[in-house]
Design an enzyme around this catalytic site. Structure first.
Site, PDB file in Angstrom:
ATOM      1  N   ASP A 171      42.384 -28.618  41.433  1.00 39.15           N
ATOM      2  CA  ASP A 171      43.162 -28.469  40.205  1.00 39.15           C
ATOM      3  C   ASP A 171      42.270 -28.572  38.961  1.00 39.15           C
ATOM      4  OD1 ASP A 171      45.498 -28.141  38.730  1.00 39.15           O
ATOM      5  OD2 ASP A 171      46.577 -29.743  39.750  1.00 39.15           O
ATOM      6  N   ASP A 230      52.390 -23.393  36.461  1.00 39.74           N
ATOM      7  CA  ASP A 230      53.185 -23.877  37.598  1.00 39.74           C
ATOM      8  C   ASP A 230      54.516 -23.137  37.715  1.00 39.74           C
ATOM      9  OD1 ASP A 230      51.152 -25.630  37.945  1.00 39.74           O
ATOM     10  OD2 ASP A 230      52.364 -27.445  37.734  1.00 39.74           O
TER      11      ASP A 230
HETATM   12  C1  GLA Z   1      49.154 -29.058  38.574  1.00 39.11           C
HETATM   13  C2  GLA Z   1      49.199 -27.986  39.651  1.00 39.11           C
HETATM   14  C3  GLA Z   1      50.435 -28.207  40.498  1.00 39.11           C
HETATM   15  C4  GLA Z   1      50.382 -29.588  41.128  1.00 39.11           C
HETATM   16  C5  GLA Z   1      50.236 -30.647  40.047  1.00 39.11           C
HETATM   17  C6  GLA Z   1      49.969 -32.020  40.633  1.00 39.11           C
HETATM   18  O1  GLA Z   1      50.224 -28.947  37.707  1.00 39.11           O
HETATM   19  O2  GLA Z   1      49.191 -26.718  39.079  1.00 39.11           O
HETATM   20  O3  GLA Z   1      50.541 -27.213  41.491  1.00 39.11           O
HETATM   21  O4  GLA Z   1      49.305 -29.656  42.027  1.00 39.11           O
HETATM   22  O5  GLA Z   1      49.175 -30.345  39.168  1.00 39.11           O
HETATM   23  O6  GLA Z   1      49.840 -32.993  39.652  1.00 39.11           O
END
Ligand code: GLA
Length: 834
Positions: A171, A230
């Site tokens: 990430d 997301d």
């Molecule tokens: C980011 C990623 C998500 C998830 C969260 C976890 O937002 O894009 O897919 O993994 O972090 O905190």
């Protein structure tokens, strides 16, 4: 690799755009990491010759991850037959470790969540014939604040390899980046090299949300890369992600997959039609298929969607080509994906809110020339034939996917027939009679005989053809258009109602009977009830907006839904209103029953623009109030619109600079209908519990030892002139108080408060104490507020859970508390029940 683009990424904006669900984790003892195991395998050329398939806990569970969940999920993947159709990886997302590294510098699995450690879970998952994935972050901390791997790449990669991890999602939070593409390449390549150095084959999933166009540089770095922010479990999010990911087809191939994020199928925020679109389009886009729902409780419908072998075969086709966009017009998109056996998958995707006929001439696809084509619908299994155009009536938000190949003898296969229809907004009663138009088109080789069209509406409605609804013969590529009148009985409630249109016909030399049906959704509207009410509580007939959906009771934010702040114009904050981005239009049905609309308007402080915007209120087609050009930073303008006699109300904003996307706010619009006077209360009625006008309202801190302070403030308020500023400890505390007399909140269904976080975000939660023993009832999902953001936190009483044996008696509320945990300054106001 392409030349780096120079667009600055704005890291603060980038981080603050993340929505994170936080869960407090009790600090536990640090565990010694296991000794490294010897691993000698060398990585094959690509670990992901087809898009990875499996499960990840984030979408359904957020931070609430543990060993039991992962093991039970692995069990279901096998027992429900999902492993047989290709689901393989069981992936752990954020929040699996302790908050601190161990004394040896290694990441430490949380021993409460993972008593067997990650290696124990890996053993379990491997014994089932599956593989295990883990989550890390190319920054100083993960998105939820656990240790990040920036500067620790080698030890972390080795730790994961030692545990037997097979897949890494990496990430991008807290990345300390200067925003340059070179920095992204550096951070993600550092982990690539570290993974290689372990010698263990580990699929590498780059998760930087498309920020530095990874499709242009990551082919040699990762096996897949996220292309968007997301996903969330709603239609606006799905539609927006498809629009962003579909044009990137040229960058995908074996070992190089565009990743439009994990699946939401089964999580309840979309219809099964939308979830079928989700899987269909992910398959067409050769996207990773990572299930994101609780498989232990998944419904048969969810398992049937996720387990559709024909759709999965398109995703997993060994040619490894992402479907190309053939056309994309007015919300209708056609994708064409070549398959290894010479077939092509053709998707007809309808992102609009009504039934639509989606078509593509065969010559625009990669299909070779032939006299006819065999179409196999991968969802219904039905087979039909088409001469030269592939076409279907596709329901709103639906997708039809055909596996197509040339067909030698069309006489033995039924013709493909498309049934399209449109209907205007319907008003109950004969005065509101509406028009339905249907079109039946024969796309097959050979004429249809004895074609008859019927339209079926809900009980009590009348649908009457006003032009011909039958034809003796309908030739290839000919159409039968029919118009109908529709009458909805008086007293019908506003809502969406199905109308089913069926074409029945005979086909082929043996006159076999067949039919094709499309379902249309009609919208019935009714005028608002008597009284003054917040316009944001009335459902519009339609709305269009430049950026994502029109938001209620918040600003536009960005392209997803529910991503705005409290509406803020020239420093004035409102907790009611409509957030738009010009050009926008919102339409309401008034039925001649309303007298006036009063609203503040202005450009939201969150997205300033050099270009002025104009707000205009239309009563039917007459402009009855206009702001004239309004500039960023100006104080709100109040508009009063006379709506006497109007059937329709339209709110329109125009004027915008596309590079800045000015957010045009309708702040606290109130509509007066049915003889309501200016002094009538605004509905729905709200009961203010604490508004901090006279002080801190004697607020106390539930756990004084954990810390926190409070003071009345003028910095933030959503009513009156004051709110409350709270300095919170990092681990949070409850702020509120016991009440002198039991409070009776009968008639209310929920509690709300407005909050703004400064440089650190916060979770928000409610608790009440109830009954003679002051029983503590709390719960529901925590609501996260990003740094430098504001929102209304809402908790339904039905979401609160009380101790065993206690019922939440709304007549006996003895205390009200809110939970905040930023470790910084938080402002709140207007704690209320409605
Ligand atoms: C980011 C990623 C998500 C998830 C969260 C976890 O937002 O894009 O897919 O993994 O972090 O905190």
């Amino acid at each position: 690799m392409r030349a780096a683009r120079s667009r600055p990424l704005g890291i603060v904006a980038l981080l603050s755009s993340l929505l994170i669900t936080g869960v407090a984790v009790p600090p536990g003892p640090a565990l010694a990491a296991p000794a490294p195991a010897a691993t000698a395998a060398t990585a094959p050329p690509t670990l992901a010759p087809t898009p990875p398939m499996g499960f990840n806990n984030w979408n359904a569970f957020g931070c609430d991850v543990n060993e039991t969940l992962i093991k039970e999920t692995a069990d279901v993947i096998v027992s429900a037959g999902l492993a047989d159709v290709g689901y393989e990886y069981v992936n752990i997302d954020d929040c699996w470790s302790l908050r601190e590294r161990g004394p040896d510098g290694r990441l430490v699995p949380d021993p409460v969540k993972f008593p067997s450690g990650i290696s124990g879970v890996a053993d379990y998952v491997h014994a089932k014939g599956l593989k295990l994935g883990i989550y890390g972050d190319a920054g100083t901390a993960t998105c939820a604040g656990y240790p990040g791997s920036l500067g620790h790449e080698e030890i972390d990669a080795q730790t994961w390899a030692d545990w037997g991890v097979d897949y890494l999602k990496y990430d991008n939070c807290n990345n300390q980046s200067d925003g340059s593409q070179a920095d992204f390449v550096r951070r993600y390549t550092a982990m690539r090299n570290a993974l290689d150095a372990t010698g263990r084959p580990i699929v590498y999933s780059i998760c930087e949300w498309g920020q530095s166009q990874p499709w242009t540089w990551a082919a040699d770095v990762g096996d897949l890369w996220r292309t968007t922010g997301d996903i969330s479990d709603n239609w606006a999010s799905l539609r927006s992600i498809i629009a962003q990911n579909a044009p990137l087809a040229a960058y995908a191939g074996p070992g190089n997959w565009n990743d439009p994020d994990m699946l939401e199928i089964g999580n309840g925020g979309m219809t099964d039609t939308e979830y079928r679109t989700h899987l269909s389009m992910w398959a067409m886009m050769a996207a990773p298929l990572l299930i994101g729902t609780d498989l232990r409780t998944a419904s048969p419908e969810t398992l049937a969607i996720l387990g559709n072998r024909d759709v999965i075969a398109i995703d997993q086709d060994r040619l490894g080509v992402q479907g190309a966009v053939v056309s994309d017009e007015a919300g209708l998109m056609v994708l064409d994906k070549p398959l290894a056996n010479g077939d092509r998958a053709i998707a007809l995707y309808n992102s609009t809110d009504t039934l639509a006929t989606v078509s593509v001439p065969v010559r625009d696809t990669g299909l070779r020339r032939a006299g006819a084509y065999r179409l196999q619908d991968v969802w219904t299994g039905e087979v039909s034939q088409a001469k030269s155009t592939i076409s279907a009536g596709v329901p709103a938000h639906g997708t039809v996917v055909y596996r197509v190949r040339p067909l030698a003898d069309p006489t033995v296969v039924p013709p493909a027939v498309s049934v399209g229809a449109t209907v205007g907004t319907l008003v109950p009663g004969t005065a509101g009679t509406g028009t339905l138009s249907t079109t039946v088109t024969n796309r097959g080789v050979g004429a249809l005989r004895d074609l008859r069209v019927t339209a079926r509406a809900p009980e009590g409605w009348t649908v009457t053809a006003t032009s011909s609804d039958s034809r003796r013969s309908l030739a290839t590529n000919a159409s039968l258009p029919t118009t109908w009148t529709v009458t909805v009985p008086d007293g019908t409630a506003a809502g969406r109602y199905p109308i089913t249109v069926t074409a029945g016909y005979d086909w082929g030399p043996r006159h076999r009977a067949a039919s094709t049906t499309s379902q249309l959704v009609s919208v019935v509207v009714t005028a608002p009830g008597d009284g003054r009410r917040h316009l944001s509580t009335i459902v519009p007939v339609s709305s269009s907006n430049d950026e994502g959906p029109v938001e209620t009771d918040q600003s536009n934010g960005g392209g997803s839904d529910n991503d705005g702040n409290l509406i803020t114009i020239g420093g004035q904050v409102y907790n009611r209103g409509l957030g738009t981005t010009a050009p926008s239009e919102i339409v309401y049905y008034l039925g001649g029953r309303c007298a006036s609309l009063v609203t503040d308007v202005g450009i939201d402080d969150e997205a300033t623009s050099p270009v002025p915007a104009t707000f205009t209120v239309y009563a039917d087609d007459t402009a009855v109030a206009s702001s004239g050009p309004v500039v960023s930073g100006a104080a709100p303008v109040t508009l009063t619109a006379d709506l006497t006699g109007a059937d329709w109300l339209r709110l329109v904003t125009t004027g915008n600079d596309p590079t800045t996307n000015a957010h045009t706010d309708w702040a606290a619009p109130t509509l007066a209908c049915g003889g309501a006077g200016p002094d009538d209360p605004v509905l729905p009625a709200e009961r203010t519990l604490f508004s901090f006008e006279s002080g801190t309202e004697d607020f106390t801190i539930a756990n004084p030892d954990s810390g926190g302070t409070m003071a009345r403030t003028t910095t933030f308020h959503t009513d009156g002139g004051h709110g409350l500023t709270v300095a919170t400890p990092v681990n949070g505390n409850w702020f509120g108080r016991a009440l002198a007399e039991p409070l009776d909140l009968t008639g209310s269904t929920r509690l709300r408060y407005d909050v703004r976080a400064e440089e650190v975000g916060t979770v928000g939660e409610f608790a009440v104490q109830v009954g003679p023993d002051f029983a503590w009832c709390q719960g529901g999902r925590w609501t996260w507020t990003n740094p430098n953001s504001s929102r209304t936190v809402t908790r339904e009483f039905s979401e609160l859970s009380c101790p065993a044996g206690v019922t939440l008696d709304l007549t006996q509320i003895r205390a009200v508390w809110v939970f905040l945990n930023s470790g910084g300054q938080i402002h709140i106001d207007n704690i209320r029940a409605d």
